[in-house]
Design a protein around this motif. Structure first.
Motif, PDB file in Angstrom:
ATOM      1  N   VAL A   3       0.837  -1.198   0.000  1.00  0.00           N
ATOM      2  CA  VAL A   3       0.000   0.000   0.000  1.00  0.00           C
ATOM      3  C   VAL A   3       0.877   1.254   0.000  1.00  0.00           C
ATOM      4  N   LEU A   4       0.666   2.108  -0.994  1.00  0.00           N
ATOM      5  CA  LEU A   4       1.322   3.423  -1.015  1.00  0.00           C
ATOM      6  C   LEU A   4       0.421   4.411  -0.284  1.00  0.00           C
ATOM      7  N   VAL A   5       0.990   5.155   0.677  1.00  0.00           N
ATOM      8  CA  VAL A   5       0.200   6.100   1.454  1.00  0.00           C
ATOM      9  C   VAL A   5       0.750   7.503   1.207  1.00  0.00           C
ATOM     10  N   THR A   6       0.011   8.323   0.454  1.00  0.00           N
ATOM     11  CA  THR A   6       0.451   9.713   0.243  1.00  0.00           C
ATOM     12  C   THR A   6       0.016  10.529   1.455  1.00  0.00           C
ATOM     13  N   GLY A   7       0.860  11.422   1.907  1.00  0.00           N
ATOM     14  CA  GLY A   7       0.509  12.211   3.093  1.00  0.00           C
ATOM     15  C   GLY A   7       0.496  11.364   4.359  1.00  0.00           C
ATOM     16  N   GLY A   8       1.285  10.303   4.361  1.00  0.00           N
ATOM     17  CA  GLY A   8       1.244   9.356   5.486  1.00  0.00           C
ATOM     18  C   GLY A   8       1.873   9.882   6.768  1.00  0.00           C
ATOM     19  N   ASP A  31       5.525  11.737   1.329  1.00  0.00           N
ATOM     20  CA  ASP A  31       5.075  12.943   2.028  1.00  0.00           C
ATOM     21  C   ASP A  31       6.063  14.066   1.744  1.00  0.00           C
ATOM     22  N   ASN A  32       5.569  15.294   1.615  1.00  0.00           N
ATOM     23  CA  ASN A  32       6.501  16.417   1.416  1.00  0.00           C
ATOM     24  C   ASN A  32       6.701  17.231   2.710  1.00  0.00           C
ATOM     25  N   ASP A  54       9.882   4.947   3.156  1.00  0.00           N
ATOM     26  CA  ASP A  54       9.372   6.308   2.988  1.00  0.00           C
ATOM     27  C   ASP A  54      10.158   7.083   1.959  1.00  0.00           C
ATOM     28  N   GLU A  55       9.446   7.967   1.285  1.00  0.00           N
ATOM     29  CA  GLU A  55      10.007   8.832   0.253  1.00  0.00           C
ATOM     30  C   GLU A  55       9.574  10.247   0.596  1.00  0.00           C
ATOM     31  N   THR A  56      10.533  11.196   0.561  1.00  0.00           N
ATOM     32  CA  THR A  56      10.169  12.589   0.748  1.00  0.00           C
ATOM     33  C   THR A  56       9.948  13.189  -0.631  1.00  0.00           C
ATOM     34  N   GLY A  57       8.742  13.628  -0.902  1.00  0.00           N
ATOM     35  CA  GLY A  57       8.471  14.173  -2.227  1.00  0.00           C
ATOM     36  C   GLY A  57       7.031  14.621  -2.337  1.00  0.00           C
ATOM     37  N   ASP A  58       6.741  15.194  -3.487  1.00  0.00           N
ATOM     38  CA  ASP A  58       5.444  15.836  -3.705  1.00  0.00           C
ATOM     39  C   ASP A  58       4.579  14.961  -4.609  1.00  0.00           C
ATOM     40  N   VAL A  59       3.314  14.943  -4.295  1.00  0.00           N
ATOM     41  CA  VAL A  59       2.390  14.097  -5.034  1.00  0.00           C
ATOM     42  C   VAL A  59       2.148  14.626  -6.460  1.00  0.00           C
ATOM     43  N   ARG A  60       2.573  15.860  -6.725  1.00  0.00           N
ATOM     44  CA  ARG A  60       2.446  16.395  -8.089  1.00  0.00           C
ATOM     45  C   ARG A  60       3.668  16.065  -8.951  1.00  0.00           C
ATOM     46  N   PHE A  80      -3.955  10.651   1.146  1.00  0.00           N
ATOM     47  CA  PHE A  80      -4.223  11.690   2.146  1.00  0.00           C
ATOM     48  C   PHE A  80      -3.656  13.046   1.731  1.00  0.00           C
ATOM     49  N   ALA A  81      -2.587  13.036   0.924  1.00  0.00           N
ATOM     50  CA  ALA A  81      -1.826  14.275   0.711  1.00  0.00           C
ATOM     51  C   ALA A  81      -2.724  15.386   0.160  1.00  0.00           C
TER      52      ALA A  81
END
Ligand code: WQD
Length: 334
Positions: A3-8, A31-32, A54-60, A80-81
């Motif tokens: 499961v990939l969780v954006t804004g986790g 998550d950014n 975890d990856e630090t980055g932007d969903v765009r 979530f992001a």
């Protein structure tokens, strides 16, 4: 499931990570840190005793997403992001459309390329707008009253159209009511970066003495004590709704919205009293004018989620207040 969780790393995301890890899912966070503390994922690792990518980055960032899709190959995404301050959305509409709409579009494009077919989306009860009747069920007309609410509704529509375009895609739209509370460890909770907008963190700051008094926005509503009524939901219950949604998306297709609330509501005064009881401190209040855009009352009809997701809120008001207070005192010098 992978499961990939954006804004986790955010408030609701971090609580959901713990539930996912406890159930043995393999999880990657993107998550950014626009509105999250840098040490949150370490806390999640310590509490769960499980590995977490975890990856630090932007969903765009499409190329970033493509790389994550290739490396991690998620079977589902929990999205979530996004930006979530109602007032700020009115002064920075393009910023809100960019993050909340472009973010969702970019994510879906990357999922489509990688043939990932399931998504759970953080939506909001604010998509309903002025109540035509209460409690809101999922068939209530949709008429959001803020830019923020419109970004949530538009994202719902995009996700719904995407799901409809192929028979094996699944989108679950979770319409959150008012999330409050913290993890029982008091190591995870809501950590607003600037001045909080929401009632519970503001009450908590009055209890610690950081603020002198709580402004009660309106005491002349047509409600039993004149103050606004909301359906507050404990964040651990809300996190568990995502696990139920994930199971649902594994066997169902198409898009489906669900109200995620308790089905009860409490007034501002009842929230203050519950917090006084939990903290043993007096919360001074000042009666203030109504806040623009507020409605008198909100309440979820959560029976669809009970029936179809097999999910139900189990935490009551005292737990919401006590866990918020424990989090506040452990982390913010109560
Ligand atoms: C709750 C009650 C206020 C502050 C917002 C967003 C919604 C969702 C959750 C999501 C109301 C009263 C508050 C204060 C007060 N956001 N209040 N004094 O407005 O129901 O919902 O947060 O991401 O989309 O609209 O929540 O916590 O701001 O207010 O009297 O200082 O507390 O008037 O009745 P709201 P809230």
């Amino acid at each position: 499931m992978r499961v990939l969780v954006t804004g986790g790393a955010g408030y609701i995301g971090s609580h959901t990570l713990l539930e996912l890890l406890a159930q043995g899912h393999e999880v990657c966070v993107l998550d950014n840190y626009a509105n999250a503390a840098p040490d949150v994922l370490d806390r999640v690792r310590a509490l769960s005793n499980r590995p977490l990518r975890d990856e630090t980055g932007d969903v765009r960032d499409r190329s970033r997403l493509d790389k994550i899709m290739d490396d991690f190959a998620p079977e589902a995404v929990i999205h979530f992001a996004g930006l979530k301050a109602v007032g700020e959305s009115g002064t920075n509409p393009l910023g809100y459309y960019d993050v909340n709409i472009n973010g969702t579009l970019t994510l879906l494009q990357a999922m489509q390329r990688a043939d990932c077919k399931r998504i759970i989306f953080s939506s909001s009860a604010t998509v309903y707008g002025e109540p035509q009747y209460l409690p809101y069920d999922e068939a209530h007309p949709l008429n959001p009253m803020s830019v923020y609410g419109r970004t949530k509704l538009m994202a719902e529509q995009i996700l719904t159209d995407w799901a409809a375009a192929q028979p094996d895609r699944a989108t679950v739209l979770l319409r959150y009511f008012n999330p409050v509370g913290a993890h029982p460890s008091a190591d995870l909770g809501e950590d607003p970066r600037d001045t909080p907008n929401n009632l519970m963190p503001l009450i908590a700051q009055v209890a610690t003495g950081k603020r002198e008094a709580l402004q009660v926005y309106g005491d002349d509503y047509d409600t039993p004590d004149g103050t606004g009524l909301r359906d507050y939901i404990h964040v651990v219950d809300l996190a568990r709704a995502h696990l139920a949604a994930l199971s649902y998306a594994a066997t169902q297709s198409g898009a489906r919205p669900f109200n995620i609330g308790t089905g009860q509501n409490y007034s501002v005064r009842e929230m203050v009293q519950a917090f006084e009881k939990a903290s043993g401190r007096k919360i001074p209040t000042i009666n203030s004018p109504r806040r623009d855009g507020d409605v008198a009352a909100m309440q979820a009809d959560a029976r669809r989620a009970n029936r179809e997701l097999g999910w139900q809120a189990t935490h009551g008001l005292d737990d919401m207040a006590a866990s918020t207070w424990a989090w506040q005192t452990k982390n913010h010098n109560g």
